[in-house]
Design an enzyme around this catalytic site. Structure first.
Site, PDB file in Angstrom:
ATOM      1  N   ASN A 151     -39.209  17.485  44.782  1.00  0.00           N
ATOM      2  CA  ASN A 151     -37.644  16.131  44.334  1.00  0.00           C
ATOM      3  C   ASN A 151     -38.121  14.775  44.430  1.00  0.00           C
ATOM      4  O   ASN A 151     -38.180  14.081  43.777  1.00  0.00           O
ATOM      5  CB  ASN A 151     -36.130  16.784  44.996  1.00  0.00           C
ATOM      6  CG  ASN A 151     -36.441  16.703  45.929  1.00  0.00           C
ATOM      7  OD1 ASN A 151     -36.737  16.697  47.046  1.00  0.00           O
ATOM      8  ND2 ASN A 151     -34.694  16.350  46.299  1.00  0.00           N
ATOM      9  N   GLU A 249     -35.303  20.238  57.634  1.00  0.00           N
ATOM     10  CA  GLU A 249     -34.148  19.708  55.743  1.00  0.00           C
ATOM     11  C   GLU A 249     -33.798  20.164  54.807  1.00  0.00           C
ATOM     12  O   GLU A 249     -35.083  20.548  54.645  1.00  0.00           O
ATOM     13  CB  GLU A 249     -34.903  18.027  55.701  1.00  0.00           C
ATOM     14  CG  GLU A 249     -35.061  17.249  57.467  1.00  0.00           C
ATOM     15  CD  GLU A 249     -33.879  16.616  57.735  1.00  0.00           C
ATOM     16  OE1 GLU A 249     -32.785  16.607  57.214  1.00  0.00           O
ATOM     17  OE2 GLU A 249     -33.687  16.028  59.372  1.00  0.00           O
ATOM     18  N   CYS A 283     -31.041  16.246  47.904  1.00  0.00           N
ATOM     19  CA  CYS A 283     -30.617  17.009  48.335  1.00  0.00           C
ATOM     20  C   CYS A 283     -29.225  16.249  48.924  1.00  0.00           C
ATOM     21  O   CYS A 283     -28.349  17.787  48.798  1.00  0.00           O
ATOM     22  CB  CYS A 283     -31.724  17.362  49.743  1.00  0.00           C
ATOM     23  SG  CYS A 283     -31.508  15.548  50.069  1.00  0.00           S
ATOM     24  N   GLU A 462     -33.917  13.998  61.971  1.00  0.00           N
ATOM     25  CA  GLU A 462     -35.058  12.192  61.561  1.00  0.00           C
ATOM     26  C   GLU A 462     -34.940  11.070  61.113  1.00  0.00           C
ATOM     27  O   GLU A 462     -33.703  10.679  61.390  1.00  0.00           O
ATOM     28  CB  GLU A 462     -35.913  12.599  60.316  1.00  0.00           C
ATOM     29  CG  GLU A 462     -36.398  14.316  60.046  1.00  0.00           C
ATOM     30  CD  GLU A 462     -37.221  14.021  58.541  1.00  0.00           C
ATOM     31  OE1 GLU A 462     -37.007  13.256  57.451  1.00  0.00           O
ATOM     32  OE2 GLU A 462     -38.112  14.619  58.463  1.00  0.00           O
TER      33      GLU A 462
HETATM   34  P1  NAD Z   1     -38.692  24.868  48.746  1.00  0.00           P
HETATM   35  O1  NAD Z   1     -38.532  26.348  50.687  1.00  0.00           O
HETATM   36  O2  NAD Z   1     -39.404  25.622  47.880  1.00  0.00           O
HETATM   37  O3  NAD Z   1     -40.323  24.222  48.911  1.00  0.00           O
HETATM   38  C1  NAD Z   1     -40.405  23.868  49.722  1.00  0.00           C
HETATM   39  C2  NAD Z   1     -42.278  23.552  50.102  1.00  0.00           C
HETATM   40  O4  NAD Z   1     -42.020  24.861  50.934  1.00  0.00           O
HETATM   41  C3  NAD Z   1     -42.942  23.645  49.378  1.00  0.00           C
HETATM   42  O5  NAD Z   1     -44.330  22.775  49.357  1.00  0.00           O
HETATM   43  C4  NAD Z   1     -43.334  25.156  49.421  1.00  0.00           C
HETATM   44  O6  NAD Z   1     -44.336  25.068  48.295  1.00  0.00           O
HETATM   45  C5  NAD Z   1     -43.380  25.219  50.536  1.00  0.00           C
HETATM   46  N1  NAD Z   1     -42.699  26.290  50.819  1.00  0.00           N
HETATM   47  C6  NAD Z   1     -42.565  27.079  50.447  1.00  0.00           C
HETATM   48  N2  NAD Z   1     -42.810  28.973  50.661  1.00  0.00           N
HETATM   49  C7  NAD Z   1     -43.519  28.565  51.598  1.00  0.00           C
HETATM   50  C8  NAD Z   1     -43.497  29.243  52.994  1.00  0.00           C
HETATM   51  N3  NAD Z   1     -43.438  30.898  53.250  1.00  0.00           N
HETATM   52  N4  NAD Z   1     -44.431  28.994  54.142  1.00  0.00           N
HETATM   53  C9  NAD Z   1     -44.074  27.068  53.891  1.00  0.00           C
HETATM   54  N5  NAD Z   1     -44.793  26.698  53.045  1.00  0.00           N
HETATM   55  C10 NAD Z   1     -43.551  27.378  51.928  1.00  0.00           C
HETATM   56  O7  NAD Z   1     -38.033  24.002  48.145  1.00  0.00           O
HETATM   57  P2  NAD Z   1     -38.099  23.376  46.810  1.00  0.00           P
HETATM   58  O8  NAD Z   1     -37.451  24.330  45.905  1.00  0.00           O
HETATM   59  O9  NAD Z   1     -39.524  22.640  46.900  1.00  0.00           O
HETATM   60  O10 NAD Z   1     -37.461  21.498  47.296  1.00  0.00           O
HETATM   61  C11 NAD Z   1     -35.839  22.205  47.014  1.00  0.00           C
HETATM   62  C12 NAD Z   1     -34.975  22.322  48.198  1.00  0.00           C
HETATM   63  O11 NAD Z   1     -35.599  21.398  48.756  1.00  0.00           O
HETATM   64  C13 NAD Z   1     -33.417  22.199  48.104  1.00  0.00           C
HETATM   65  O12 NAD Z   1     -32.463  23.227  48.404  1.00  0.00           O
HETATM   66  C14 NAD Z   1     -33.123  20.322  48.112  1.00  0.00           C
HETATM   67  O13 NAD Z   1     -31.758  20.266  48.704  1.00  0.00           O
HETATM   68  C15 NAD Z   1     -34.284  20.567  49.555  1.00  0.00           C
HETATM   69  N6  NAD Z   1     -34.344  19.397  49.903  1.00  0.00           N
HETATM   70  C16 NAD Z   1     -33.728  18.649  51.101  1.00  0.00           C
HETATM   71  C17 NAD Z   1     -33.747  17.614  51.555  1.00  0.00           C
HETATM   72  C18 NAD Z   1     -33.256  17.476  52.867  1.00  0.00           C
HETATM   73  O14 NAD Z   1     -33.939  15.869  53.226  1.00  0.00           O
HETATM   74  N7  NAD Z   1     -32.563  17.971  53.684  1.00  0.00           N
HETATM   75  C19 NAD Z   1     -34.462  16.679  50.917  1.00  0.00           C
HETATM   76  C20 NAD Z   1     -35.004  17.059  49.312  1.00  0.00           C
HETATM   77  C21 NAD Z   1     -34.451  18.634  49.456  1.00  0.00           C
END
Ligand code: NAD
Length: 482
Positions: A151, A249, A283, A462
């Protein structure tokens, strides 16, 4: 124009060891715009080895030199902001202006902030009088993994790599496979601007393959992860076996609490931003809007009117307010929640429909932004993170009920409170189960402040020196006087 991206290891662009590729799709058009390495264990092993070799020399360099290199990378982003914003907008579907004014500005600021922070960072000493003296030493963890979502691609990648590198670690980063382009540009820029080979390595690929291989690698000493709660939970389970340092996060389902003394016009304006920036794919977005019953209809009507007026269309167009959602699958997920809202008896006040802008973007993944009311409190639409342009409205009768509704979620990332009563603002902020509370605003950021979530929204904080502490070990040295 279609382009192949590369992994960046030891200062070199490399194709995936397997020879396999993933497609990079442009959300605004649905077209293939490039290929992304479908990396696996071999690529990760190569990158971790490169980072391991580079780490002792990097850690030994003076802090001022590491800071200067981070400043140089920030200068690169500033000088190439328009080009980088174009890559970011094409990969994510977000409006070009947003990519330039928010994502690129913040990526540059992250690098400058941690360049400054590390030069002002100091240890502690504890004087024991005639018995002796304690002082603390910090040492980098070693090789660390930075894993980021789609995002806010460059914004979040720089937020992690800057403190990691500033503190003397070397990095293997894995960006989201959906939005890889600016990460590749950053990794190349690091080499061009003078980072020694192997200090900042980048491996592209899918989560279950490249991501998993990275977090499972025995030489990784710290994992900084931003992404979904389900992925974060799995990661924590795996990391527990190796007791590796972990920052998570994760997701959110953030409440906005609107009290009866708030100005409905100002609140509606604030909520449009809080609910729908980046198509609701931040998020921190407020997705559950709780409104005191005495001003419920005034706020609802103003909000629905303003949201209904948002222009959905080509992210390149300067008058576009809402771009495309990140993928076809994500659009289906968002539309699925809107169908669920209808089945649960919700009233859709505006939006919630697929949109096909004429011309270049007619096959893109657009959804008109939706405001929904009258849902039962246990509806999945209220409980689960949608991460799209959808907000729900719920009335409340008094402060206690507002707090009960606000905290009625497994998440605890962010909340907003809208009131002119300062006493109430402090009182309510102190009762909300959220790591970040904004009063009369949203996403106003000072990079020194603690950032992170409670409950299922994450583990750790963070921001400021906390990020530097995460990426270091602290050793207490006690000098005993004889
Ligand atoms: P996701 O968890 O699907 O993927 C995040 C990252 O993790 C990607 O690079 C993905 O390839 C990797 N990943 C997936 N499976 C993995 C595994 N088994 N081992 C290691 N890495 C793996 O999330 P997304 O769909 O890319 O992002 C959206 C989510 O992120 C939403 O839930 C949003 O709320 C959250 N988000 C949180 C924050 C925060 O600061 N709290 C900020 C931005 C987004």
């Amino acid at each position: 124009m279609s382009r192949d991206l590369a992994n960046h290891i030891r200062g070199e662009d490399l194709p995936p060891a397997s020879g396999n590729w993933l497609e990079n799709l442009e959300p605004a058009t649905g077209a293939v715009i490039g290929r992304v390495p479908d990396s696996g264990e071999k690529d990760i092993a190569r990158a971790v080895a490169a980072a391991g070799q580079a780490q002792p020399d990097w850690a030994a360099r003076p802090v001022a030199e590491r800071a200067r290199l981070l400043e140089g990378l920030a200068d690169y982003i500033a000088a190439h902001a328009d080009w980088l914003a174009g890559l970011e907008s094409a990969d994510t579907g977000k409006p070009l202006a947003l990519a330039r004014d928010v994502d690129m500005a913040r990526a540059e600021a992250n690098l400058r902030f941690f360049a400054g922070a590390v030069t002002h960072w100091s240890g502690q000493s504890h004087d024991m009088g005639s018995a002796g003296l304690n002082y603390s030493q910090t040492t980098p963890l070693g090789v660390v993994a930075c894993i980021t979502p789609w995002n806010l691609p460059l914004y979040l990648l720089t937020w992690k790599i800057a403190p990691a590198l500033a503190a003397g670690n070397t990095v293997v980063a894995k960006p989201s496979e959906l939005t890889p382009s600016t990460a590749s540009a950053l990794a190349r820029a690091a080499t061009e601007t003078g980072f020694p080979p192997g200090v900042f390595n980048l491996v592209h690929g899918a989560g279950p393959t490249a991501g998993q291989a990275l977090v499972d690698h025995p030489d990784i000493r710290g994992i900084s992860f931003t992404g979904g709660t389900v992925t974060g939970r799995n990661l924590a389970r795996n990391a527990a076996g190796r007791l590796v340092r972990l920052s998570l996060e994760l997701g959110g389902k953030n409440p906005a609490v609107v009290f009866d003394d708030a100005d409905p016009d100002k609140v509606a304006e604030g909520l449009v931003r809080a609910g729908f920036t980046n198509q609701g794919q931040v998020c921190l977005c407020s997705s559950r809007i709780l409104i005191h019953e005495s001003i419920y209809s005034a706020v609802r009507d103003r909000l629905a009117q303003r949201v209904g007026d948002l222009k959905v269309g080509d992210p390149r167009s300067p008058d576009t307010d809402q771009g495309a959602l990140v993928s076809a699958a994500h659009r289906e997920k968002v539309l699925g929640y809107i169908d669920q809202a209808r089945r649960d008896g919700g009233r859709i006040l505006c939006g919630g429909e697929p949109v096909q802008p004429p011309g270049r973007c007619e096959n893109g993944w657009f959804v008109s932004p939706a405001v929904i009311e009258d849902l039962p409190a246990d509806s999945r639409v209220i409980a689960e993170e949608i991460f799209g342009p959808v907000v729900t409205l719920q009335p409340f009768a008094d402060e206690d009920q507002a707090i009960e509704l606000a905290n009625q979620t497994e998440y605890g990332l962010a909340a907003t409170v809208w009131t002119k009563d300062l006493n109430r603002a402090h009182r309510v902020a102190g009762r909300l189960e959220a790591g970040i509370v904004w009063v009369n605003g949203w996403l106003v950021r000072d990079l020194r402040t603690p950032f992170g979530g409670m409950k299922a929204s994450g583990v750790g904080r963070e921001g400021g020196f906390r990020s530097l502490e995460f990426f270091t070990e602290t050793r207490n040295v006690c000098i005993v006087y004889d």
